[in-house]
Design a protein around this motif. Structure first.
Motif, mmCIF file in Angstrom:
data_model
loop_
_atom_site.group_PDB
_atom_site.id
_atom_site.type_symbol
_atom_site.label_atom_id
_atom_site.label_comp_id
_atom_site.label_asym_id
_atom_site.label_seq_id
_atom_site.Cartn_x
_atom_site.Cartn_y
_atom_site.Cartn_z
ATOM 1 N N SER A 89 -20.731 37.812 122.139
ATOM 2 C CA SER A 89 -19.837 38.958 122.043
ATOM 3 C C SER A 89 -20.046 39.827 123.260
ATOM 4 O O SER A 89 -21.162 39.963 123.755
ATOM 5 C CB SER A 89 -20.128 39.662 120.733
ATOM 6 N N VAL A 90 -18.926 40.363 123.774
ATOM 7 C CA VAL A 90 -18.958 41.186 124.984
ATOM 8 C C VAL A 90 -18.182 42.462 124.719
ATOM 9 O O VAL A 90 -17.050 42.426 124.218
ATOM 10 C CB VAL A 90 -18.336 40.426 126.169
ATOM 11 N N SER A 91 -18.789 43.598 125.063
ATOM 12 C CA SER A 91 -18.117 44.892 124.900
ATOM 13 C C SER A 91 -17.107 45.116 126.007
ATOM 14 O O SER A 91 -17.301 44.696 127.149
ATOM 15 C CB SER A 91 -19.144 46.017 124.943
ATOM 16 N N LEU A 92 -16.026 45.808 125.650
ATOM 17 C CA LEU A 92 -15.067 46.281 126.646
ATOM 18 C C LEU A 92 -15.633 47.591 127.153
ATOM 19 O O LEU A 92 -15.906 48.505 126.362
ATOM 20 C CB LEU A 92 -13.685 46.483 126.006
ATOM 21 N N SER A 93 -15.810 47.707 128.460
ATOM 22 C CA SER A 93 -16.574 48.862 128.947
ATOM 23 C C SER A 93 -16.034 49.504 130.222
ATOM 24 O O SER A 93 -16.772 50.196 130.909
ATOM 25 C CB SER A 93 -18.030 48.435 129.182
ATOM 26 N N ASP A 125 -9.988 50.180 116.262
ATOM 27 C CA ASP A 125 -10.353 50.150 117.670
ATOM 28 C C ASP A 125 -10.835 48.760 118.053
ATOM 29 O O ASP A 125 -11.579 48.119 117.306
ATOM 30 C CB ASP A 125 -11.456 51.162 117.971
ATOM 31 N N HIS A 138 -13.112 47.040 120.690
ATOM 32 C CA HIS A 138 -14.141 47.403 121.655
ATOM 33 C C HIS A 138 -14.956 46.200 122.115
ATOM 34 O O HIS A 138 -15.917 46.349 122.862
ATOM 35 C CB HIS A 138 -15.065 48.493 121.080
ATOM 36 N N GLU A 139 -14.552 44.987 121.662
ATOM 37 C CA GLU A 139 -15.264 43.788 122.094
ATOM 38 C C GLU A 139 -14.388 42.554 121.957
ATOM 39 O O GLU A 139 -13.366 42.572 121.266
ATOM 40 C CB GLU A 139 -16.549 43.596 121.281
ATOM 41 N N PRO A 166 -11.852 49.942 125.923
ATOM 42 C CA PRO A 166 -11.484 49.832 124.506
ATOM 43 C C PRO A 166 -10.084 50.417 124.272
ATOM 44 O O PRO A 166 -9.636 51.286 125.020
ATOM 45 C CB PRO A 166 -12.556 50.664 123.803
ATOM 46 N N GLY A 201 -14.910 41.899 130.204
ATOM 47 C CA GLY A 201 -15.311 43.095 129.467
ATOM 48 C C GLY A 201 -15.473 44.300 130.366
ATOM 49 O O GLY A 201 -15.139 45.427 129.981
ATOM 50 N N LYS A 202 -15.960 44.085 131.576
ATOM 51 C CA LYS A 202 -16.147 45.178 132.532
ATOM 52 C C LYS A 202 -14.824 45.710 133.078
ATOM 53 O O LYS A 202 -14.787 46.810 133.625
ATOM 54 C CB LYS A 202 -17.025 44.718 133.694
#
Length: 183
Positions: free
Chosen positions: A178-182, A156, A158-159, A73, A68-69
């Motif tokens: 769940s992990v955000s794309l960031s 979009d 985003h996770e 997105p 994710g890091k």
């Protein structure tokens, strides 16, 4: 005891799920598939893990956090209804998305991380899709060209989500992590 399966996927935006369910409601009476997927179960699978121990699930969550890091997105656009299996009696009816390199890069990183953790994953090329229905049961041949109405839209991403499968429930997929794309 029933086996529990896990997979990592891109969830869909609620407005896209709603468009897909409206389309499904229009066509389902004319296309006899055994099962039409519940709208809360729509997703794009990145890696099907199968069974996973507690330690494997923990390792997957840690890998997802790192992935994710490293990914920003991005957007996906719906593109065409297709199928897997025999053209006259498909196994799977699915909604496609336009090719987006960010999705393929994300899937590669998820796949490679899962292999490093020890999962034996499908080796077929990645075909991003949203399963809509399963197992044609019509007496007549299935004809894709008869599905005139198409679903259009973008959403979009985003996770990414780790899901658990519950075959005895509807909807049958439960969010475990769940992990955000960031990036």
């Amino acid at each position: 005891m029933k086996k529990t399966h896990y997979f990592i996927a891109v969830p869909l935006a609620d407005e896209v799920k709603e468009k897909l369910v409206q389309w499904k409601n229009e066509v389902a009476p004319h296309f006899p598939f055994r099962t039409w997927v519940h709208q809360e179960d729509y997703h794009i699978t990145l890696a099907f893990l199968g069974e996973a121990s507690s330690s494997q699930r923990q390792a997957v969550c840690e890998a997802m956090a790192m992935i994710g890091k490293n990914h920003a997105p991005f957007s996906l656009t719906l593109e065409g209804i297709r199928f897997f299996g025999n053209s006259s009696a498909p196994r799977i009816l699915w909604q496609g998305v336009k090719r987006e390199e960010a999705l393929f890069a994300l899937q590669r990183d998820v796949y490679e991380a899962c292999v490093r953790i020890g999962f034996r994953l499908d080796v077929r090329p990645f075909t991003p899709h949203i399963t809509i229905a399963r197992k044609w049961e019509g007496e007549k041949r299935f004809r894709l060209e008869e599905m005139r109405n198409i679903v259009e839209g973008s959403f979009d991403v985003h996770e990414i989500v780790l899901y658990q499968t519950h075959l005895d429930r509807v909807p049958k997929y439960e969010v475990i992590a769940s992990v955000s794309l960031s990036k």
